[in-house]
Design a protein around this motif. Structure first.
Motif, short mmCIF file in Angstrom:
data_model
loop_
_atom_site.label_atom_id
_atom_site.label_comp_id
_atom_site.label_asym_id
_atom_site.label_seq_id
_atom_site.Cartn_x
_atom_site.Cartn_y
_atom_site.Cartn_z
N ILE A 116 31.99 -35.85 29.54
CA ILE A 116 32.72 -36.92 30.48
C ILE A 116 33.36 -37.76 29.96
O ILE A 116 32.63 -38.85 29.42
CB ILE A 116 31.84 -37.19 31.91
CG1 ILE A 116 30.58 -35.99 32.54
CG2 ILE A 116 32.01 -37.85 33.25
CD1 ILE A 116 29.47 -36.75 33.18
N GLY A 117 34.82 -38.19 30.15
CA GLY A 117 35.65 -38.88 29.54
C GLY A 117 35.62 -40.64 30.65
O GLY A 117 35.85 -40.69 31.61
N ILE A 118 34.47 -40.95 30.48
CA ILE A 118 33.78 -42.48 31.51
C ILE A 118 35.30 -43.52 30.53
O ILE A 118 35.69 -44.32 31.40
CB ILE A 118 32.14 -42.88 30.85
CG1 ILE A 118 32.32 -41.67 31.79
CG2 ILE A 118 32.57 -44.26 31.58
CD1 ILE A 118 31.05 -41.96 31.77
N GLN A 119 35.37 -43.74 29.51
CA GLN A 119 36.11 -45.01 28.67
C GLN A 119 35.42 -45.78 28.81
O GLN A 119 35.02 -46.68 28.14
CB GLN A 119 37.24 -45.15 28.52
CG GLN A 119 37.80 -43.40 28.72
CD GLN A 119 37.73 -42.36 27.53
OE1 GLN A 119 37.20 -43.09 26.91
NE2 GLN A 119 37.98 -41.27 28.00
N SER A 120 35.41 -46.79 30.02
CA SER A 120 34.14 -47.84 30.22
C SER A 120 34.39 -48.26 31.29
O SER A 120 34.09 -47.23 32.51
CB SER A 120 35.78 -48.86 30.28
OG SER A 120 35.27 -50.10 30.86
N PHE A 121 33.21 -49.11 31.68
CA PHE A 121 32.51 -48.34 33.17
C PHE A 121 33.25 -50.17 33.75
O PHE A 121 32.21 -50.74 34.32
CB PHE A 121 30.86 -49.02 32.78
CG PHE A 121 30.42 -47.90 32.54
CD1 PHE A 121 29.97 -47.19 33.44
CD2 PHE A 121 29.81 -47.58 30.67
CE1 PHE A 121 29.16 -45.74 32.93
CE2 PHE A 121 29.24 -46.82 30.44
CZ PHE A 121 28.78 -45.16 31.56
N VAL A 169 31.61 -54.91 25.93
CA VAL A 169 30.97 -54.29 25.32
C VAL A 169 29.92 -54.81 25.14
O VAL A 169 28.84 -53.02 25.44
CB VAL A 169 31.68 -54.30 23.81
CG1 VAL A 169 30.87 -53.67 22.76
CG2 VAL A 169 33.28 -54.62 22.76
N GLU A 170 28.91 -55.50 25.06
CA GLU A 170 27.37 -54.86 25.68
C GLU A 170 27.28 -54.63 26.77
O GLU A 170 26.84 -53.53 27.20
CB GLU A 170 26.99 -56.45 25.42
CG GLU A 170 26.65 -57.44 24.35
CD GLU A 170 26.45 -58.85 24.20
OE1 GLU A 170 26.63 -59.06 23.13
OE2 GLU A 170 25.26 -59.25 24.77
N PHE A 171 28.22 -55.48 27.82
CA PHE A 171 27.61 -54.71 29.04
C PHE A 171 28.51 -53.19 29.40
O PHE A 171 27.51 -52.28 30.18
CB PHE A 171 28.44 -55.70 30.12
CG PHE A 171 29.26 -54.53 31.41
CD1 PHE A 171 28.15 -55.31 32.52
CD2 PHE A 171 29.83 -53.38 31.68
CE1 PHE A 171 27.98 -55.05 33.84
CE2 PHE A 171 29.42 -53.50 33.34
CZ PHE A 171 29.26 -54.05 34.12
N ASP A 172 29.16 -52.55 28.84
CA ASP A 172 29.71 -50.58 28.74
C ASP A 172 28.22 -50.36 27.87
O ASP A 172 27.82 -48.91 28.52
CB ASP A 172 30.83 -50.76 27.83
CG ASP A 172 32.04 -51.03 29.14
OD1 ASP A 172 32.04 -51.10 30.67
OD2 ASP A 172 32.99 -50.65 28.72
N LYS A 175 25.29 -50.22 30.38
CA LYS A 175 25.32 -49.28 31.18
C LYS A 175 25.71 -47.60 31.14
O LYS A 175 24.46 -46.94 31.67
CB LYS A 175 26.85 -49.31 31.71
CG LYS A 175 26.94 -50.56 33.03
CD LYS A 175 26.07 -50.41 34.17
CE LYS A 175 26.17 -51.45 35.64
NZ LYS A 175 25.08 -51.39 36.30
N ALA A 176 25.71 -47.82 29.83
CA ALA A 176 25.97 -46.14 29.39
C ALA A 176 24.40 -45.65 29.19
O ALA A 176 24.09 -44.53 29.34
CB ALA A 176 26.68 -46.23 28.01
N LEU A 177 23.31 -46.66 28.90
CA LEU A 177 22.10 -46.12 28.14
C LEU A 177 21.51 -46.49 29.40
O LEU A 177 20.41 -45.75 29.49
CB LEU A 177 21.38 -47.29 27.38
CG LEU A 177 22.53 -47.94 26.15
CD1 LEU A 177 21.84 -49.16 25.65
CD2 LEU A 177 21.42 -46.65 24.91
N GLU A 178 21.86 -46.91 30.59
CA GLU A 178 20.85 -46.33 31.90
C GLU A 178 21.28 -45.04 32.25
O GLU A 178 20.02 -45.21 32.62
CB GLU A 178 21.79 -47.72 32.99
CG GLU A 178 21.20 -48.46 32.95
CD GLU A 178 22.33 -50.22 33.94
OE1 GLU A 178 22.74 -49.67 34.83
OE2 GLU A 178 21.77 -50.97 33.66
N LEU A 179 22.28 -44.83 31.64
CA LEU A 179 22.87 -43.46 32.27
C LEU A 179 21.59 -42.11 31.17
O LEU A 179 22.01 -41.52 31.35
CB LEU A 179 24.40 -42.59 32.42
CG LEU A 179 24.73 -43.46 33.24
CD1 LEU A 179 25.63 -43.21 32.76
CD2 LEU A 179 24.34 -43.04 35.10
N ASN A 180 21.29 -42.79 30.47
CA ASN A 180 20.33 -42.04 29.90
C ASN A 180 21.40 -40.69 28.89
O ASN A 180 20.90 -39.94 28.51
CB ASN A 180 19.11 -41.79 30.40
CG ASN A 180 18.03 -41.22 29.46
OD1 ASN A 180 18.24 -41.82 27.84
ND2 ASN A 180 17.38 -40.94 29.87
#
Ligand code: SF4
Length: 374
Positions: A116-121, A169-172, A175-180
């Motif tokens: 999935i092309g998320i690129q940024s949250f 960057v830390e935020f992204d 957020k990525a880690l929350e999705l696991n």
């Protein structure tokens, strides 16, 4: 065993950094799928009798296709190719067009991996990159795929975007880690000439992130993902529990693959084929029963350089014996520089295999360029 890549050359809108082959005119997707299906038939003997181990539907944006077009495409694949019993099947998708029905269909046709092309949250960066989705779409589509039973999901992220601070960057990453996700591909924004950003840069309107800041962000990303048990198995790719992208790994290991669709490449160990990167020329030629490609026969030097370029970026490293014995790489002319790179701690060598060190990963392109057989 071999790989099959299918290029879907359409996108909803052009991301400002992208130089892939695609068109935003989606009125003829049906005709294109007909042509790609025909190419699948025409190219059925390219891989001899090798069974297909990985199928990767990329682009462009494959998820832009409708249900009937996917059905036609999968029918063509399964009619003309035999696969191993549980092939890795990946579909690249953008968050804004991943519907419940499409995800269900992907599953029915054996798709077991989504990219999935998320690129940024963060919406401000998505807007800056001219992405067609918003952050919440990414979260929703990821969760929907999970609910439907997708157990191997990769997400794409971009760092080193102008005005993106370490906090962003830390935020992204958090957020990525929350999705696991099982797999994360994360790329530093690079500016290519024939893109909107390239054009802004030529006019002096694009301010790139300073190299030291970019390196700091990359260092943070590696450290954080490592702490969270993601293994960096390639410069830009991380996974948990050995969920390597089998398809991309076979590119990096020089395993043969067939690429179909406009702009797709194929490799059979001796030569490369490049399909014409023009949708209308491609469709016209296929209609006449001819696959429009150019071929480059690879000599020892090209094979050695390709092996260096790809293998050194991976955790498996570059095997010096393979480089010299299989591809006749002139090791004597490079020995001194290799020893210097070891002394400078950019690379290390264990049992004749060269690996990039953490320090070396920041300068991978420069190091590889120095080792190329010119
Ligand atoms: S969606 Fe992907 S392929 Fe399409 S323009 Fe954006 S980055 Fe490029």
């Amino acid at each position: 065993m071999a790989g099959l890549y299918i290029h879907i050359p359409f996108c909803k809108q052009a991301c400002y950094y992208c130089d892939f082959h695609f068109s935003t005119n989606t009125r003829y997707t049906e005709k294109m799928i007909k042509a790609i299906s025909r190419e699948l038939e025409l190219q059925a003997s390219y891989l001899d009798d090798d069974r297909i181990n990985t199928i990767y539907i990329g682009g462009g944006t494959p998820s832009i296709l409708g249900i009937a077009e996917f059905e036609k495409l999968f029918d063509a694949v399964y009619s003309h190719y035999s696969t191993v019993s549980n092939p890795e099947i990946t579909i690249e998708a953008n968050p804004d067009d991943l519907s419940y029905q499409k995800l269900k269909l992907f599953k029915e046709f054996g798709t077991n991996r989504l990219s999935i092309g998320i690129q940024s949250f963060q919406d401000r960066f998505l807007e800056f990159l001219n992405r067609a989705h918003r952050s919440q779409d990414a979260i929703d589509s990821f969760n929907q795929a999970r609910e439907l039973g997708f157990e191997n999901i990769s997400i794409d992220l971009i760092f080193s975007i102008p005005k993106q601070s370490m906090t962003h960057v830390e935020f992204d990453i958090s957020k990525a880690l929350e999705l696991n996700p099982e797999h994360i591909s994360i790329y530093s924004l690079t500016i290519e000439n024939k893109t909107v950003f390239g054009n802004w840069q030529q006019k002096g309107k694009f301010k790139t992130v300073p190299e030291e800041e970019s390196a700091r962000q990359y260092d943070f990303i590696i450290s954080t993902l490592e702490k969270e048990k993601y293994e960096q198995y390639e410069i830009s790719n991380f996974c948990r529990d050995n969920r390597y992208s089998k398809h991309n790994t076979s590119y990096w290991k020089n395993i043969g693959y067939l690429g179909v669709g406009p702009g797709a490449h194929s490799f059979n160990g001796k030569s490369r084929q490049f399909n014409v990167a023009n949708n209308h020329v491609y469709m016209k030629s296929i209609k006449e029963g001819k696959v429009p490609f150019e071929m480059e026969v690879l000599d020892q030097r090209s094979l050695a350089n390709e092996y260096l370029l790809t293998s050194l970026r991976t955790k498996w490293g570059c095997d010096l014996r393979k480089l010299t014995k299989l591809y006749s790489y002139p090791i004597r002319t490079h020995r001194k520089r290799i020893e210097q790179l070891v002394a400078e701690r950019f690379i290390h060598i264990t049992e004749n295999i060269i690996y990039l060190t953490r320090k070396g990963k920041f300068l991978a392109d420069e190091i590889i360029a120095e080792l190329l057989w010119i």
